[in-house]
Design a protein around this motif. Structure first.
Motif, PDB file in Angstrom:
ATOM      1  N   ARG A  99      -5.217 -32.202   7.620  1.00 30.59           N
ATOM      2  CA  ARG A  99      -4.045 -32.682   6.780  1.00 30.59           C
ATOM      3  C   ARG A  99      -3.260 -31.725   6.243  1.00 30.59           C
ATOM      4  N   MET A 100      -2.126 -32.056   5.960  1.00 29.09           N
ATOM      5  CA  MET A 100      -0.858 -31.258   5.303  1.00 29.09           C
ATOM      6  C   MET A 100      -0.096 -31.981   4.496  1.00 29.09           C
ATOM      7  N   ASP A 101      -0.588 -32.296   3.144  1.00 29.86           N
ATOM      8  CA  ASP A 101      -0.071 -33.076   2.179  1.00 29.86           C
ATOM      9  C   ASP A 101       1.390 -33.280   2.008  1.00 29.86           C
ATOM     10  N   PRO A 102       2.191 -34.186   2.557  1.00 28.36           N
ATOM     11  CA  PRO A 102       3.676 -34.134   2.460  1.00 28.36           C
ATOM     12  C   PRO A 102       4.368 -34.149   0.969  1.00 28.36           C
ATOM     13  N   MET A 103       3.377 -34.620  -0.026  1.00 29.87           N
ATOM     14  CA  MET A 103       3.659 -34.561  -1.230  1.00 29.87           C
ATOM     15  C   MET A 103       3.676 -33.284  -1.830  1.00 29.87           C
ATOM     16  N   SER A 104       2.641 -32.391  -1.126  1.00 31.55           N
ATOM     17  CA  SER A 104       2.837 -31.092  -1.688  1.00 31.55           C
ATOM     18  C   SER A 104       4.034 -30.044  -0.852  1.00 31.55           C
ATOM     19  N   ARG A 105       4.421 -30.631  -0.002  1.00 29.47           N
ATOM     20  CA  ARG A 105       5.387 -30.153   0.754  1.00 29.47           C
ATOM     21  C   ARG A 105       6.855 -30.530   0.131  1.00 29.47           C
ATOM     22  N   VAL A 106       7.166 -31.543  -0.369  1.00 27.35           N
ATOM     23  CA  VAL A 106       8.359 -32.095  -1.111  1.00 27.35           C
ATOM     24  C   VAL A 106       8.209 -31.629  -2.433  1.00 27.35           C
ATOM     25  N   PHE A 107       7.223 -31.785  -3.128  1.00 25.73           N
ATOM     26  CA  PHE A 107       6.981 -31.736  -4.668  1.00 25.73           C
ATOM     27  C   PHE A 107       5.826 -30.543  -4.688  1.00 25.73           C
ATOM     28  N   PRO A 108       6.050 -29.352  -4.488  1.00 24.96           N
ATOM     29  CA  PRO A 108       4.928 -28.364  -4.608  1.00 24.96           C
ATOM     30  C   PRO A 108       4.398 -28.242  -5.828  1.00 24.96           C
ATOM     31  N   LYS A 109       3.105 -28.280  -6.006  1.00 25.09           N
ATOM     32  CA  LYS A 109       2.614 -27.775  -7.378  1.00 25.09           C
ATOM     33  C   LYS A 109       2.283 -26.296  -7.498  1.00 25.09           C
ATOM     34  N   VAL A 110       2.383 -25.516  -6.613  1.00 24.99           N
ATOM     35  CA  VAL A 110       2.366 -23.896  -6.834  1.00 24.99           C
ATOM     36  C   VAL A 110       3.683 -23.476  -6.157  1.00 24.99           C
ATOM     37  N   THR A 111       4.475 -22.662  -6.650  1.00 27.30           N
ATOM     38  CA  THR A 111       5.502 -22.019  -6.197  1.00 27.30           C
ATOM     39  C   THR A 111       5.612 -20.555  -6.401  1.00 27.30           C
ATOM     40  N   LYS A 112       6.547 -19.745  -6.031  1.00 27.73           N
ATOM     41  CA  LYS A 112       6.910 -18.420  -6.133  1.00 27.73           C
ATOM     42  C   LYS A 112       8.208 -18.330  -7.029  1.00 27.73           C
ATOM     43  N   CYS A 113       8.382 -17.181  -7.752  1.00 28.28           N
ATOM     44  CA  CYS A 113       9.674 -16.690  -8.722  1.00 28.28           C
ATOM     45  C   CYS A 113       9.632 -15.297  -8.477  1.00 28.28           C
ATOM     46  N   THR A 114      10.942 -14.949  -8.341  1.00 25.39           N
ATOM     47  CA  THR A 114      11.028 -13.493  -8.365  1.00 25.39           C
ATOM     48  C   THR A 114      12.119 -12.945  -9.561  1.00 25.39           C
ATOM     49  N   PHE A 115      11.542 -12.311 -10.372  1.00 26.38           N
ATOM     50  CA  PHE A 115      12.228 -11.835 -11.452  1.00 26.38           C
ATOM     51  C   PHE A 115      12.628 -10.357 -11.425  1.00 26.38           C
ATOM     52  N   HIS A 116      13.988 -10.204 -11.675  1.00 30.57           N
ATOM     53  CA  HIS A 116      14.470  -8.774 -11.628  1.00 30.57           C
ATOM     54  C   HIS A 116      14.874  -8.014 -12.996  1.00 30.57           C
ATOM     55  N   LYS A 117      14.677  -6.923 -13.215  1.00 36.63           N
ATOM     56  CA  LYS A 117      15.084  -6.175 -14.456  1.00 36.63           C
ATOM     57  C   LYS A 117      15.246  -4.821 -14.188  1.00 36.63           C
ATOM     58  N   PHE A 118      15.970  -4.094 -14.949  1.00 37.59           N
ATOM     59  CA  PHE A 118      16.088  -2.648 -15.043  1.00 37.59           C
ATOM     60  C   PHE A 118      14.723  -1.754 -15.618  1.00 37.59           C
ATOM     61  N   GLY A 119      14.410  -0.919 -14.924  1.00 39.72           N
ATOM     62  CA  GLY A 119      13.225  -0.069 -15.256  1.00 39.72           C
ATOM     63  C   GLY A 119      13.703   1.072 -16.233  1.00 39.72           C
ATOM     64  N   ALA A 120      12.645   1.966 -16.518  1.00 37.69           N
ATOM     65  CA  ALA A 120      13.298   3.050 -17.588  1.00 37.69           C
ATOM     66  C   ALA A 120      14.230   3.945 -16.907  1.00 37.69           C
ATOM     67  N   SER A 121      14.354   4.169 -15.564  1.00 39.47           N
ATOM     68  CA  SER A 121      15.288   4.867 -14.787  1.00 39.47           C
ATOM     69  C   SER A 121      16.521   4.204 -14.641  1.00 39.47           C
ATOM     70  N   GLY A 122      16.675   3.052 -14.892  1.00 37.17           N
ATOM     71  CA  GLY A 122      17.894   2.473 -14.551  1.00 37.17           C
ATOM     72  C   GLY A 122      17.957   1.720 -13.286  1.00 37.17           C
ATOM     73  N   THR A 123      16.701   1.802 -12.511  1.00 39.22           N
ATOM     74  CA  THR A 123      16.753   1.204 -11.135  1.00 39.22           C
ATOM     75  C   THR A 123      16.079  -0.236 -11.432  1.00 39.22           C
ATOM     76  N   VAL A 124      16.419  -1.222 -10.233  1.00 37.78           N
ATOM     77  CA  VAL A 124      16.223  -2.438 -10.304  1.00 37.78           C
ATOM     78  C   VAL A 124      14.722  -2.730  -9.831  1.00 37.78           C
TER      79      VAL A 124
END
Length: 355
Positions: A220-245
């Motif tokens: 089984r591969m739940d099509p509902m989880s494919r179309v409406f995933p309950k767990v996903t990823k997200c990438t956040f970018h910010k500047f560090g102390a030295s000015g690098t991303v």
């Protein structure tokens, strides 16, 4: 929860005068109410939890939640394996070459409400064009308990109106039939609209869900989880102390998709039922337009206590618009009064050489 749907209760009220049929009501009343209720359900976050919760180190959780909600999350469809061993969830694991971004969940409530408005447009057009005609014609004749003088006066006015306007009411019928056709066009267009909205997953969504329930557990591969995933990823970018991303990968849970997936499974089956019923109704309408015998049979069924020869005389003299007005009146006038009306109309038509 009941307060949220309080505004929907008023839509359940039945009209005092019937100017359409049950298939038409499935569009502007049943489907409209369903879509508005679903839209309210999705927007009522306090009843179903936060729409998104993200986990990431060094970034405040509320900042991460807001960022990922605004800029969307993603999964990697090519990542497969055993959940909990190889991957964290379907499409969520290490690095993947392909990313599928999920932005639609921000717009589900607006899309559902927009769809509800589209379903009401044919009703609005027909109600505007109809202009309260049947209500005025059937005034005081929808109740069996009415004074004899009032009944006689109203019937005489109605018979005079029907005979004087014979053969001049076709546009009244054609406008209604056009609105029925618009209902079908609307259903078909909305299926393609939802398919585009869900990244071309909607047309096969319900079928895939049914197939999923029949598969072996290990396959089984739940099509509902494919179309409406309950767990996903997200990438956040910010500047560090030295000015690098600096890049921070977060894991996001979308509780709202538990509701969304059930909503669209229901809508898939409902739209199929609605489309089939609408096509059947249009086939019946074409038969009504083309066959005088069908119109005679339908009018006979609406006025069983009227002598057959009188019904036949009236139907033979009527064009489609005249027949449609009489059919609408038969649904809004007491049967005994409608029989008397048909008798009077038949006698009036018999006394004329031409109409």
């Amino acid at each position: 929860m009941f307060d949220v749907f309080g505004s929907v209760k008023g839509l359940l009220k039945l009209d005092a005068v019937c100017i359409d049929n049950n298939i038409f009501k499935m569009h502007y009343k049943a489907t409209f109410i369903i879509l508005v209720a679903f839209s309210l359900l999705v927007t009522s976050r306090q009843y179903i939890g936060d729409p998104i919760d993200c986990i990431v180190d060094e970034i405040p959780l509320h900042v991460m939640d807001t960022y990922c909600w605004i800029y969307s999350t993603f999964t990697m469809p090519e990542l497969n394996g055993v959940v909990g061993k190889d991957i964290a969830a379907l499409g969520v694991g290490g690095e993947g070459t392909e990313r599928k971004y999920h932005k639609y969940y921000q717009w589900v409530c607006f899309c559902l409400f927009f769809q509800a408005i589209l379903f009401y447009i044919p009703r609005y057009l027909w109600k505007t064009w109809e202009g309260g005609k049947i209500k005025m014609l059937s005034l005081d004749l929808n109740c069996p308990v009415v004074s004899e003088d009032c009944k006689t006066d109203r019937k005489k006015l109605l018979v005079d109106y029907l005979s004087l306007n014979m053969h001049s009411q076709n546009w009244y019928a054609f406008r209604y039939f056009g609105c029925e056709l618009l209902n079908l066009v609307n259903v078909v267009c909305q299926v393609f609209l939802m398919d585009y909205f869900l990244d071309y997953e909607f047309t096969s969504y319900g079928r895939d869900v049914l197939s999923f329930s029949e598969m072996e557990p290990e396959e089984r591969m739940d099509p509902m989880s494919r179309v409406f995933p309950k767990v996903t990823k997200c990438t956040f970018h910010k500047f560090g102390a030295s000015g690098t991303v600096q890049k921070f990968d977060g894991l996001c849970v979308l509780p709202l998709n538990i509701v969304n997936e059930k909503i669209y499974v229901f809508l898939w089956f409902w739209f199929i039922l609605l489309g089939v019923c609408t096509i059947g109704n249009l086939c019946y309408r074409v038969l009504i337009l083309l066959s005088r015998n069908t119109r005679l049979y339908v009018m006979r069924s609406r006025s069983r206590i009227t002598p057959y020869h009188q019904v036949e005389l009236i139907v033979n003299r009527c064009q489609i618009g005249d027949w449609w007005v009489l059919y609408q009146l038969s649904k809004n006038i007491d049967p005994l009064i409608f029989r008397s009306l048909m008798n009077d109309l038949a006698r009036k038509l018999e006394g004329k050489e031409s109409v």
